[in-house]
Design an enzyme around this catalytic site. Structure first.
Site, PDB file in Angstrom:
ATOM      1  N   GLU A 127       0.869  -1.180   0.000  1.00 58.29           N
ATOM      2  CA  GLU A 127       0.000   0.000   0.000  1.00 58.29           C
ATOM      3  C   GLU A 127       0.900   1.223   0.000  1.00 58.29           C
ATOM      4  O   GLU A 127       1.926   1.240   0.698  1.00 58.29           O
ATOM      5  CB  GLU A 127      -0.889  -0.002   1.239  1.00 58.29           C
ATOM      6  CG  GLU A 127      -1.715   1.248   1.450  1.00 58.29           C
ATOM      7  CD  GLU A 127      -2.539   1.189   2.741  1.00 58.29           C
ATOM      8  OE1 GLU A 127      -2.932   0.072   3.145  1.00 58.29           O
ATOM      9  OE2 GLU A 127      -2.747   2.251   3.354  1.00 58.29           O
ATOM     10  N   GLU A 132      -2.482  10.824   4.478  1.00 56.57           N
ATOM     11  CA  GLU A 132      -3.562  10.648   5.436  1.00 56.57           C
ATOM     12  C   GLU A 132      -3.534  11.855   6.361  1.00 56.57           C
ATOM     13  O   GLU A 132      -2.468  12.421   6.624  1.00 56.57           O
ATOM     14  CB  GLU A 132      -3.388   9.373   6.252  1.00 56.57           C
ATOM     15  CG  GLU A 132      -3.465   8.101   5.434  1.00 56.57           C
ATOM     16  CD  GLU A 132      -3.176   6.870   6.273  1.00 56.57           C
ATOM     17  OE1 GLU A 132      -4.119   6.223   6.756  1.00 56.57           O
ATOM     18  OE2 GLU A 132      -1.974   6.567   6.433  1.00 56.57           O
TER      19      GLU A 132
END
Length: 249
Positions: A127, A132
């Protein structure tokens, strides 16, 4: 022992131009139409939780608004849950290259916006998290790559298979910023507004990946919304642009 690579802030690097040198456009979406292009994107309809998230991903929370792709998060009882939000993924995928995303992020307690990549094999890891943000700390973005294999079923960040950088800058909920990933066979670089903020040579994926853009509500990292949370929240994306290096054409 935590073996994760920590952030390396790079200073005194000249900003890139609007048309990046050495790159050629391979795919993108400016979100200038009347509705989301369902030939290019998949809008989620469902609830799943890997980290205690509390939202239902409802299709009506992803739409176009004044030239942006808008992901809306609301306090709304729906399918047995108290919140709805949006999750959209690209049908397009690419191995290596550059991705630019111009976005304004949602904030306040419990919000968890993310721009990230997963492999077309649908396995996990790897990933790559372009960014974020945890809503109650709107000045800091987190940039990561996770790799495997899983050890005793534990996630990569528990066993040192994660490299993460943290950049503290302006309030990313107040205005638009360009978030960039440069993905090479031997390294990754993350840029914010054309300035390199983190780089890593660990755990580089070598398989095609597609883009996910979403806002989770709640979960173990941001915690649940509380009395300080304001709804609705908006995650607005002005454009998504993929590039390949000129030498790869």
């Amino acid at each position: 022992m935590n073996t994760c690579e920590e952030a390396e802030v790079i200073k005194n690097i000249p900003p890139l131009t609007d048309d990046p040198d050495g790159w050629t456009s391979s795919w993108g979406d400016e979100f200038d139409g009347d509705s989301v292009d369902v030939g290019a994107w998949i809008i989620a309809d469902g609830h799943w939780s890997h980290n205690g998230e509390e939202q239902y991903y409802a299709p009506d929370e992803v739409y176009l608004y004044e030239g942006d792709l808008r992901i809306r998060s609301r306090y709304r009882y729906y399918e047995g849950l108290s919140y709805t939000s949006g999750h959209i993924e690209s049908i397009y995928y690419q191995r290596y290259g550059r991705i630019d995303i111009r976005a304004k992020l949602p904030g306040t307690k419990g919000m968890w916006p993310a721009l990230w990549l997963l492999p077309t094999s649908r396995g996990w890891p790897p990933e790559i998290d372009i960014l974020e943000l945890i809503g109650h700390n709107p000045n800091t973005i987190h940039m990561s790559t996770h790799w495997g294999p899983l050890l005793d079923g534990r996630p990569p960040w528990e066993v040192g298979q994660t490299a993460t950088g943290h950049f503290t800058g302006p309030d990313f909920t107040e205005d638009y910023h360009v978030f960039t990933l440069e993905w090479y066979p031997d390294s990754l670089r993350w840029l914010v507004d054309d300035m390199v903020r983190f780089k890593s040579t660990q755990g580089i994926p070598h398989e095609p990946m597609y883009l996910i853009m979403n806002t989770a509500v709640g979960g173990g990292w941001p915690g649940s919304p509380d009395g300080s949370t304001t709804f609705p929240q908006y995650h607005d994306i002005d454009y998504v642009r993929f590039y390949v290096q000129n030498e790869d054409i």
